[in-house]
Each structure stands twice: as structure tokens, then as C-alpha cells.
Motif scaffolding. Structure first.
Motif, mmCIF file in Angstrom:
data_model
loop_
_atom_site.group_PDB
_atom_site.id
_atom_site.type_symbol
_atom_site.label_atom_id
_atom_site.label_comp_id
_atom_site.label_asym_id
_atom_site.label_seq_id
_atom_site.Cartn_x
_atom_site.Cartn_y
_atom_site.Cartn_z
ATOM 1 N N UNK A 1 15.692 54.916 60.776
ATOM 2 C CA UNK A 1 16.510 53.778 61.221
ATOM 3 C C UNK A 1 15.760 52.461 61.027
ATOM 4 N N UNK A 2 14.451 52.494 61.221
ATOM 5 C CA UNK A 2 13.659 51.265 61.127
ATOM 6 C C UNK A 2 13.228 50.961 59.699
ATOM 7 N N UNK A 3 13.556 51.847 58.761
ATOM 8 C CA UNK A 3 13.037 51.700 57.403
ATOM 9 C C UNK A 3 14.092 51.275 56.395
ATOM 10 N N UNK A 4 15.314 51.030 56.854
ATOM 11 C CA UNK A 4 16.316 50.503 55.929
ATOM 12 C C UNK A 4 15.906 49.087 55.516
ATOM 13 N N UNK A 5 16.306 48.643 54.327
ATOM 14 C CA UNK A 5 15.859 47.341 53.831
ATOM 15 C C UNK A 5 16.206 46.181 54.761
ATOM 16 N N UNK A 6 15.286 45.234 54.825
ATOM 17 C CA UNK A 6 15.481 44.034 55.636
ATOM 18 C C UNK A 6 16.679 43.252 55.104
#
Length: 540
Positions: free
Chosen positions: A399-404
């Protein structure tokens, strides 16, 4: 000693998902360079970079095959030196991830070690006699399955993470010499410190250690680790840097020895506050447990240690989804709560705009190896594919690693090509470009909090006092010196509530400094709506 980090705010960058400058779908060092003006405008003082070293990427860079080279996905060493120079010119320091509990199984040391028991590199790792169907013990790894992998030589090697991440043998002086040489090389290059990954695992119990309650006790802050930590400290003390450790198994009371004035490190990340409640696949943070953990760390470190403050990182779901209700208001309330605690705050990329969890529809969208391992285990235990998918993806670190989300267009402004991981579908209305133009945005609120920390010395040097400690919805506290105090009130729930402040607090003269709602005055009895947040200072 210059303790610059006590008044600093950090920003964690997961490079693969930050910004793709060369349009191959993967974030890179040039992308970070391109966005330094944004980081400067945010007001942060240092960047913590997740690993950018050469790696097979079994565990997204935490399996290092060359400590002194850059993975080509991210660029070159020349790119890194350019980033370091331009960041320093902008007044931003660079902290590197230091991963020395283990290497990749493709590291030259391990490739040599596998050649046989007489190889001089064999003792760089941890081996024990074994058979294919009988391991040295029944210890379990963090990623599921045995901590041992049989290699056909009559022995198995030890790993607390994936089989592709064999643990180094810290008892071997040659290993430590190699590691210390590498550390000095990076510090001499001019970086400003390290985040020490999994550092509390470098010492292990004897292989016949019997586990009672804690599955991972044989490799969590085991006696004898202090020898190695003292050696590391002596290196760190020779440079004007900051160090922060990921130190599971180090309690809040033990953390004092790690982070006091002459401690091993400047600060550590506690790993206790993710107190969950609810059924698997629908869990949320338990606010009362969350509050009690953070407050205990504030109290126990007090004036004798230092906290690294965070609510998000690359290993956890988005806080706006597991504690907030995914609204801008809840993101602001959570930010207000943790950014004004005593310690050094870390902001994880995207947190400052209230990025939320991703709606995974298939395991094909999931990258994290530990999530795939858990999915397999759940299927083997009888869960349906749908149930296993829901339970795994609800709390996956992906969840925290999807593109900014830089903007609202295709791929969220992260890249011009299909990114390595899907962009969250809400990028059209949750993105940096829009929030930079909105004075009431989550991003603007973070900027205000950062300015407040820097303008108010009381937030660096004062004591912490929890109030309303048993309230199940409200996190409220005082920050106090002999001459000044501040009051922080946050309702971190989806329900309205009533609070009754202590008379000694309510009777002070207070002035509003910051809020995510309308102005309010401090009263003995106050009504708080969901995710209300207020910050007051005492008028002397």
C-alpha cells in the motif's frame, strides 16, 4: 557534538516509487534531483533513502549484492554524487539505508561461501550441519517458513528474512572489518548518516535455544549485541552525522541505553504502535493501544533518550486508511498528533498529501514477497482465494509503495510509461499539484506543522505529558518547559465525543496556533467532532 537532528524534520523516499525521470516506469536518482525544490518548499531538513545499492531485488533492494555500487534501475554512482551535492546545496542532508544483518545470496562473499566448507568466505555467514529433511532447529523466519535453507553440502545456512538474504556472521572479525570499511567509505563520500536496517537481529542465540513465547526471540536484541553496537558507535562518533536504528525487540526502557547522550545511536524506530483490532481483512489501528505505546516511549525516553517519530513507512499501510477515514481532515488530525511529539519526525512520501491504501484486485498486483508467502500459507490452510486475497492485501506493505501522486493525469505524473506498480485510482483528486495551490490542503497543513516545530523551541526541548490517557478516541497532551507550554488536542476517531479537561489545564489562558477546523477556545468541557485537531499555546 552537533545534534542538528534534534531540530530537524526528515522525509523518507522509496526511490522506486518517488519520481521516474528517464521514463522507464521506475523511480530513479535523477527523479529525486528533479524534485529537490519540492522537498525544499515542504521544509524538510534531510532525506532518508531506501536502498539504491546493486541488488537482485528479491526484497526491493534489501538484498544487497554490492554495497558500493548503485542499482542501474536508479542510475549510477555519478548520479548519486550529483544528488548528494545538489541536496547539500539546497540545505538538505542525505541519510542512507544501511543493511548489514544480511546480504543478497548473489553477493560475491556468499557466492564464494557456497563453494565449500573450506572456502575462506564460508565463515562470513552462519552455517550448521543439516539434512534436506532435518534442519538444525525449528526457528521461523519473518517471511514465513524456516530460517534455514539446505544447500546440498551437508549444511544449511541461516536467514531471518528470505532464503535469498543470508545472514552475516557478526562474530567473525573479518566480516566486521569489511562492514566498517564500507561504512567509512560512504561517510567519507559525504553522506549525513544512516538508518540501520534490522540492526537488532545481528546477534543470535545458540542454535539449541528453546523458544517459549516470542517466535523471534532467538534473534531480537540478543545479549552480546552491545559489543558490535559499541564498535559501530565509535565509527559514527567520528563524523557529524545522525543515526537511526530499526530495532525490534528493544523495549522503550532498553531504548534509553541505545539513544541516550552516549548511546549507540541517536534514535530508534519503535515497532510497537501498530496495535490492530478487528477481523483479518478488516483490521484498523486500536487508538487506545496506539496512544499508550507512543506515550510510553515518550515517557521512558524522556530526557535520557530520543524518539524517531513516524506513522508511515515503506513496510506499513497508509495511516489515512488504517487510522483515518481517508478524508483530508483525518490526515491533518493524525499529522497534528504525531508531528508535535518529542523527537525527530519522519514523513513518508505521499503521507503529506494524505495518500491512501490501494484497492488490490489480484495477487498479480502485489509485489512484496512476504505477502505472497502469506497468501500461499492461507491457501494451504484452507482459505478461499478471495478470502486469502482480502486478508493479505488489507495490511500489505505494498500500500505504501504505489507511485507518488504528483498530479492528476495519466500515471499521476510519476512517469510517462506504465509504472512498475499501479498508481492509485484516486490520483485525480489526491495529488501534489492540486494541494500546492490549496491553502487548506493536507500538504499546506504539513508545511504549517513543520514551520511550527521550527518556530517553537518548546517542541524540541520540552517534556511530554499525556492527558485524558484512558479516553478511547482522543489523543491529547501537553508539551512543557518551566516558562511555556503547548496543548495538543486531537480526536482520532470517526465519532464525535466530549472531553473534560483537567482544571489545571482548562484554567490557563490559551491562544490558538493551528487547527483543521474553525477557531475554538479551551474550556473545561469541550465537544469534539470526528478528527478535530487543535494546537494551543499558553499566554503568559
Amino acid at each position: 557534538m552537533n545534534r542538528w537532528w534534534k531540530n530537524a524534520v526528515g522525509y523518507q523516499i522509496y526511490p522506486r516509487s518517488f519520481r521516474d525521470a528517464n521514463h522507464d516506469g521506475i523511480g530513479d536518482l535523477q527523479g529525486i534531483i528533479e524534485k529537490l525544490p519540492y522537498l525544499k518548499s515542504l521544509g524538510v531538513d534531510f532525506i532518508w533513502l531506501n536502498p539504491v545499492y546493486a541488488s537482485p531485488n528479491v526484497d526491493n533492494g534489501y538484498d544487497i549484492s554490492d554495497y558500493q555500487d548503485i542499482h542501474p534501475d536508479f542510475g549510477t554512482m555519478a548520479d548519486f554524487e550529483e544528488l548528494l551535492g545538489k541536496a547539500h546545496a539546497a540545505g538538505i542532508k542525505i541519510i542512507m539505508d544501511l543493511v548489514v544483518n544480511h546480504t543478497s545470496d548473489q553477493h560475491p562473499w556468499f557466492l564464494e561461501a557456497k563453494k565449500g566448507k573450506s572456502n575462506p568466505y564460508r565463515d562470513y555467514y552462519l552455517w550448521a550441519d543439516a539434512m534436506e529433511n532435518k534442519m538444525p532447529n525449528d526457528w521461523k523466519s519473518f517471511f514465513g517458513g524456516s530460517t534455514w535453507t539446505y544447500d546440498g553440502s551437508g549444511q544449511a545456512y541461516f536467514h531471518v528474512f528470505a532464503p535469498e538474504q543470508p545472514d552475516l556472521n557478526w562474530k567473525n572479525p573479518k566480516v566486521r572489518e569489511e562492514i566498517y570499511r564500507m561504512i567509512r567509505w560512504w561517510l567519507d563520500l559525504g553522506i549525513d548518516g544512516f538508518r540501520l536496517d534490522a540492526i537488532s537481529h545481528i546477534q543470535k542465540e545458540p542454535w539449541d535455544f528453546k523458544i517459549t513465547d516470542n517466535t523471534w526471540a532467538p534473534f531480537m536484541n540478543v545479549a552480546g549485541i552491545e559489543v558490535y553496537m559499541q564498535e559501530l558507535k565509535e565509527i559514527f562518533d567520528a563524523y557529524p552525522i545522525m543515526t537511526v536504528g530499526e530495532a525490534s525487540g528493544v523495549s522503550s526502557k532498553k531504548a534509553v541505553n541505545w539513544t541516550k547522550e552516549d548511546g549507540y545511536l541517536n534514535m530508534i524506530f519503535e515497532l510497537e504502535h501498530n496495535v490492530r483490532e478487528g477481523q483479518p481483512g478488516a483490521e484498523r489501528l486500536n487508538l487506545l493501544g496506539f496512544k499508550k505505546v507512543l506515550s510510553r516511549w515518550q515517557k521512558d525516553l524522556g530526557s535520557n533518550g530520543w524518539n524517531a517519530l513516524y506513522v508511515e513507512n515503506h513496510d506499513n499501510p497508509r495511516i489515512a486508511s488504517i487510522l483515518g477515514d481517508e478524508s483530508p481532515k483525518s490526515a491533518k488530525a493524525i499529522a497534528t498528533m504525531y508531528m508535535l511529539l518529542k523527537g525527530t519526525p519522519f514523513i513518508y512520501q505521499g503521507q503529506e498529501i494524505g495518500m491512501t491504501n490501494f484497492a488490490f484486485q489480484s495477487m498479480d498486483q502485489v509485489d512484496a514477497q512476504d505477502s505472497h508467502n502469506l497468501y500461499r500459507i492461507l491457501l494451504e490452510s484452507g482459505s478461499s482465494p478471495e478470502e486469502a486475497l482480502r486478508n493479505v492485501t488489507h495490511w500489505t506493505r505494498d500500500h505504501s509503495r504505489t507511485p507518488l501522486q504528483w498530479e492528476g493525469g495519466l500515471f499521476g505524473g510519476f512517469s510517462e510509461l506504465l509504472p512498475w506498480m499501479s498508481v492509485n485510482g484516486n490520483t485525480a483528486h489526491v495529488n501534489i499539484a492540486e494541494q500546492e495551490q490549496d491553502a487548506q490542503s493536507v500538504l499546506s497543513h504539513y508545511k504549517q506543522l513543520i514551520r511550527l516545530r521550527k518556530d517553537q523551541p518548546v517542541l524540541s526541548d520540552s517534556t511530554f505529558e499525556l492527558i485524558l490517557k484512558n479516553h478511547p478516541q482522543v489523543f491529547a497532551y501537553l508539551r512543557k518547559t518551566d516558562t511555556k507550554q503547548m496543548l495538543v488536542l486531537t480526536n482520532l476517531s470517526r465519532k464525535p465525543c466530549q472531553i473534560d479537561l483537567p482544571t489545571r489545564v482548562a484554567n490557563k489562558n490559551w491562544r490558538m496556533l493551528l487547527t483543521n477546523v474553525e477557531q475554538s477556545a479551551v474550556e473545561k468541557r469541550m465537544r469534539m467532532q470526528p478528527y478535530d485537531a487543535w494546537v494551543f499555546e499558553e499566554i503568559i
